[in-house]
Design a protein around this motif. Structure first.
Motif, PDB file in Angstrom:
ATOM      1  N   LYS A  13       0.838  -1.198   0.000  1.00 56.94           N
ATOM      2  CA  LYS A  13       0.000   0.000   0.000  1.00 56.94           C
ATOM      3  C   LYS A  13       0.877   1.254   0.000  1.00 56.94           C
ATOM      4  O   LYS A  13       1.823   1.351   0.775  1.00 56.94           O
ATOM      5  N   LEU A  14       0.554   2.176  -0.873  1.00 60.26           N
ATOM      6  CA  LEU A  14       1.267   3.446  -0.914  1.00 60.26           C
ATOM      7  C   LEU A  14       0.716   4.377   0.150  1.00 60.26           C
ATOM      8  O   LEU A  14      -0.500   4.477   0.329  1.00 60.26           O
ATOM      9  N   ASN A  15       1.591   5.039   0.850  1.00 59.64           N
ATOM     10  CA  ASN A  15       1.203   6.086   1.788  1.00 59.64           C
ATOM     11  C   ASN A  15       1.351   7.406   1.056  1.00 59.64           C
ATOM     12  O   ASN A  15       2.406   7.685   0.494  1.00 59.64           O
ATOM     13  N   THR A  16       0.290   8.192   1.028  1.00 56.77           N
ATOM     14  CA  THR A  16       0.299   9.428   0.264  1.00 56.77           C
ATOM     15  C   THR A  16       0.339  10.630   1.188  1.00 56.77           C
ATOM     16  O   THR A  16      -0.539  10.806   2.042  1.00 56.77           O
ATOM     17  N   LEU A  17       1.369  11.449   0.997  1.00 54.47           N
ATOM     18  CA  LEU A  17       1.461  12.719   1.714  1.00 54.47           C
ATOM     19  C   LEU A  17       0.871  13.796   0.814  1.00 54.47           C
ATOM     20  O   LEU A  17       1.313  13.991  -0.315  1.00 54.47           O
ATOM     21  N   VAL A  18      -0.160  14.457   1.319  1.00 43.68           N
ATOM     22  CA  VAL A  18      -0.870  15.495   0.585  1.00 43.68           C
ATOM     23  C   VAL A  18      -0.221  16.833   0.926  1.00 43.68           C
ATOM     24  O   VAL A  18      -0.124  17.211   2.094  1.00 43.68           O
ATOM     25  N   LEU A  19       0.218  17.537  -0.116  1.00 45.58           N
ATOM     26  CA  LEU A  19       0.923  18.812   0.058  1.00 45.58           C
ATOM     27  C   LEU A  19       0.152  19.936  -0.617  1.00 45.58           C
ATOM     28  O   LEU A  19       0.347  20.209  -1.803  1.00 45.58           O
ATOM     29  N   PRO A  20      -0.750  20.599   0.115  1.00 47.98           N
ATOM     30  CA  PRO A  20      -1.474  21.740  -0.455  1.00 47.98           C
ATOM     31  C   PRO A  20      -0.544  22.936  -0.680  1.00 47.98           C
ATOM     32  O   PRO A  20       0.600  22.946  -0.229  1.00 47.98           O
ATOM     33  N   GLY A  21      -1.085  23.927  -1.319  1.00 49.51           N
ATOM     34  CA  GLY A  21      -0.339  25.153  -1.548  1.00 49.51           C
ATOM     35  C   GLY A  21      -0.728  26.246  -0.577  1.00 49.51           C
ATOM     36  O   GLY A  21      -1.283  25.992   0.500  1.00 49.51           O
ATOM     37  N   TYR A  22      -0.443  27.440  -0.986  1.00 47.69           N
ATOM     38  CA  TYR A  22      -0.738  28.657  -0.230  1.00 47.69           C
ATOM     39  C   TYR A  22      -2.196  28.648   0.233  1.00 47.69           C
ATOM     40  O   TYR A  22      -3.097  28.333  -0.537  1.00 47.69           O
ATOM     41  N   THR A  70      -8.472  17.372  -0.721  1.00 41.12           N
ATOM     42  CA  THR A  70      -9.321  17.125   0.441  1.00 41.12           C
ATOM     43  C   THR A  70     -10.262  15.957   0.169  1.00 41.12           C
ATOM     44  O   THR A  70     -10.496  15.112   1.048  1.00 41.12           O
ATOM     45  N   ARG A  71     -10.778  15.881  -1.032  1.00 42.87           N
ATOM     46  CA  ARG A  71     -11.673  14.781  -1.402  1.00 42.87           C
ATOM     47  C   ARG A  71     -10.932  13.448  -1.382  1.00 42.87           C
ATOM     48  O   ARG A  71     -11.471  12.439  -0.936  1.00 42.87           O
ATOM     49  N   TRP A  72      -9.680  13.442  -1.852  1.00 43.28           N
ATOM     50  CA  TRP A  72      -8.885  12.211  -1.836  1.00 43.28           C
ATOM     51  C   TRP A  72      -8.637  11.748  -0.400  1.00 43.28           C
ATOM     52  O   TRP A  72      -8.700  10.561  -0.112  1.00 43.28           O
ATOM     53  N   GLU A  73      -8.376  12.681   0.483  1.00 43.13           N
ATOM     54  CA  GLU A  73      -8.170  12.319   1.895  1.00 43.13           C
ATOM     55  C   GLU A  73      -9.424  11.678   2.481  1.00 43.13           C
ATOM     56  O   GLU A  73      -9.330  10.731   3.270  1.00 43.13           O
ATOM     57  N   ALA A  74     -10.584  12.201   2.116  1.00 42.86           N
ATOM     58  CA  ALA A  74     -11.839  11.660   2.634  1.00 42.86           C
ATOM     59  C   ALA A  74     -12.116  10.255   2.083  1.00 42.86           C
ATOM     60  O   ALA A  74     -12.769   9.448   2.738  1.00 42.86           O
ATOM     61  N   LEU A  75     -11.607   9.954   0.891  1.00 36.77           N
ATOM     62  CA  LEU A  75     -11.840   8.660   0.256  1.00 36.77           C
ATOM     63  C   LEU A  75     -10.898   7.559   0.728  1.00 36.77           C
ATOM     64  O   LEU A  75     -11.219   6.381   0.606  1.00 36.77           O
ATOM     65  N   ASP A  76      -9.720   7.930   1.231  1.00 36.08           N
ATOM     66  CA  ASP A  76      -8.696   6.918   1.516  1.00 36.08           C
ATOM     67  C   ASP A  76      -7.873   7.312   2.739  1.00 36.08           C
ATOM     68  O   ASP A  76      -7.194   8.337   2.731  1.00 36.08           O
ATOM     69  N   PRO A  77      -7.881   6.495   3.796  1.00 34.24           N
ATOM     70  CA  PRO A  77      -7.120   6.815   5.006  1.00 34.24           C
ATOM     71  C   PRO A  77      -5.604   6.774   4.809  1.00 34.24           C
ATOM     72  O   PRO A  77      -4.861   7.234   5.679  1.00 34.24           O
ATOM     73  N   ALA A  78      -5.129   6.251   3.673  1.00 29.45           N
ATOM     74  CA  ALA A  78      -3.687   6.253   3.395  1.00 29.45           C
ATOM     75  C   ALA A  78      -3.203   7.633   2.945  1.00 29.45           C
ATOM     76  O   ALA A  78      -2.004   7.851   2.792  1.00 29.45           O
ATOM     77  N   PHE A  79      -4.130   8.576   2.749  1.00 28.49           N
ATOM     78  CA  PHE A  79      -3.785   9.947   2.366  1.00 28.49           C
ATOM     79  C   PHE A  79      -3.725  10.798   3.627  1.00 28.49           C
ATOM     80  O   PHE A  79      -4.703  10.858   4.376  1.00 28.49           O
ATOM     81  N   ALA A  80      -2.591  11.445   3.856  1.00 25.51           N
ATOM     82  CA  ALA A  80      -2.412  12.279   5.050  1.00 25.51           C
ATOM     83  C   ALA A  80      -1.867  13.646   4.649  1.00 25.51           C
ATOM     84  O   ALA A  80      -0.831  13.745   3.982  1.00 25.51           O
ATOM     85  N   ARG A  81      -2.561  14.679   5.064  1.00 28.10           N
ATOM     86  CA  ARG A  81      -2.139  16.053   4.771  1.00 28.10           C
ATOM     87  C   ARG A  81      -0.932  16.428   5.624  1.00 28.10           C
ATOM     88  O   ARG A  81      -0.899  16.193   6.825  1.00 28.10           O
ATOM     89  N   VAL A  82       0.051  17.040   4.987  1.00 33.13           N
ATOM     90  CA  VAL A  82       1.195  17.586   5.715  1.00 33.13           C
ATOM     91  C   VAL A  82       0.764  18.966   6.206  1.00 33.13           C
ATOM     92  O   VAL A  82       0.453  19.847   5.404  1.00 33.13           O
ATOM     93  N   ARG A  83       0.706  19.131   7.510  1.00 32.63           N
ATOM     94  CA  ARG A  83       0.235  20.385   8.119  1.00 32.63           C
ATOM     95  C   ARG A  83       1.401  21.372   8.218  1.00 32.63           C
ATOM     96  O   ARG A  83       2.283  21.214   9.056  1.00 32.63           O
ATOM     97  N   LEU A  88       8.000  19.046   5.709  1.00 39.09           N
ATOM     98  CA  LEU A  88       7.899  17.902   4.809  1.00 39.09           C
ATOM     99  C   LEU A  88       8.920  16.830   5.187  1.00 39.09           C
ATOM    100  O   LEU A  88       8.602  15.631   5.208  1.00 39.09           O
ATOM    101  N   ASP A  89      10.123  17.232   5.523  1.00 40.80           N
ATOM    102  CA  ASP A  89      11.159  16.281   5.913  1.00 40.80           C
ATOM    103  C   ASP A  89      10.728  15.466   7.134  1.00 40.80           C
ATOM    104  O   ASP A  89      10.889  14.246   7.173  1.00 40.80           O
ATOM    105  N   ALA A  90      10.146  16.125   8.112  1.00 43.85           N
ATOM    106  CA  ALA A  90       9.658  15.430   9.309  1.00 43.85           C
ATOM    107  C   ALA A  90       8.520  14.474   8.965  1.00 43.85           C
ATOM    108  O   ALA A  90       8.433  13.371   9.518  1.00 43.85           O
TER     109      ALA A  90
END
Length: 189
Positions: free
Chosen positions: A5-14, A24-37, A53-55
């Protein structure tokens, strides 16, 4: 590692990505998607965003892919070329880089510190796909193509879709998710 399973780091912009945005929709569809805060969505700093991002990569289990939008794309490039260790890079299967912004464009946020000049001297050390719109006010087709060429990326044009965000009417954007999945499939098969 086949079938892993691929772990996906979601990197939004400004300003981050809101409720209707494909990220945001992808995160809601799949728990393997995690937003980098990021520490400050309103006043992005290249150094702070790349260290964040490094952390996130350090904390994630391999294989990792990035789903980056706008300033998240530049963060990915700077991180990969100037911040990441070889061990960190080895965890990354690829990156989907959507709507790469050009810091020379007049609409580029003046609060985004340190994202120019864009690093265009080396290939990115993992598979990448650059997706662009023909009417993106933050980065034109020639700029996105030059990024794709410099980074060794596949380039995909979507036609007129604005900044490829919530206003673009992509919904869950299954095609984008398919491109993202293809990045990990080749390396981790």
């Amino acid at each position: 590692m086949s079938g892993q399973k691929l772990n996906t780091l979601v990197l939004p912009g400004y300003l981050n990505s809101g409720a209707g945005h494909w990220q945001t929709r992808w995160e809601a569809l799949d728990p393997a998607f995690a937003r980098v805060r990021m520490p400050d969505w309103d006043h992005p700093s290249r150094d702070a965003w790349c260290r964040t991002l490094d952390a996130a990569v350090a904390a994630a289990e391999a294989p990792v892919v990035f789903a980056a939008h706008s300033l998240g794309c530049l963060t990915t490039a700077f991180w990969a070329l100037h911040y990441a260790s070889a061990a960190q890079l080895a965890k990354v299967a690829g990156a989907l880089l959507v709507a790469v912004p050009d810091p020379a464009e007049p609409h580029f946020p003046p609060d985004a510190a340190g994202f120019a000049p864009v690093p265009l001297t080396r290939r990115l050390p993992f598979a990448t796909i650059v997706v662009a719109s023909s009417d993106d006010p933050y980065g034109g087709v020639p700029f996105s193509q030059s990024c794709a060429n410099a980074w060794g990326s596949r380039w995909i044009g979507l036609g007129a879709r604005g900044h490829i965000n919530a206003d673009s009417g992509l919904g869950d954007w299954d095609e984008g998710r398919s491109w993202l999945a293809s990045l990990g499939a080749a390396r981790w098969a």
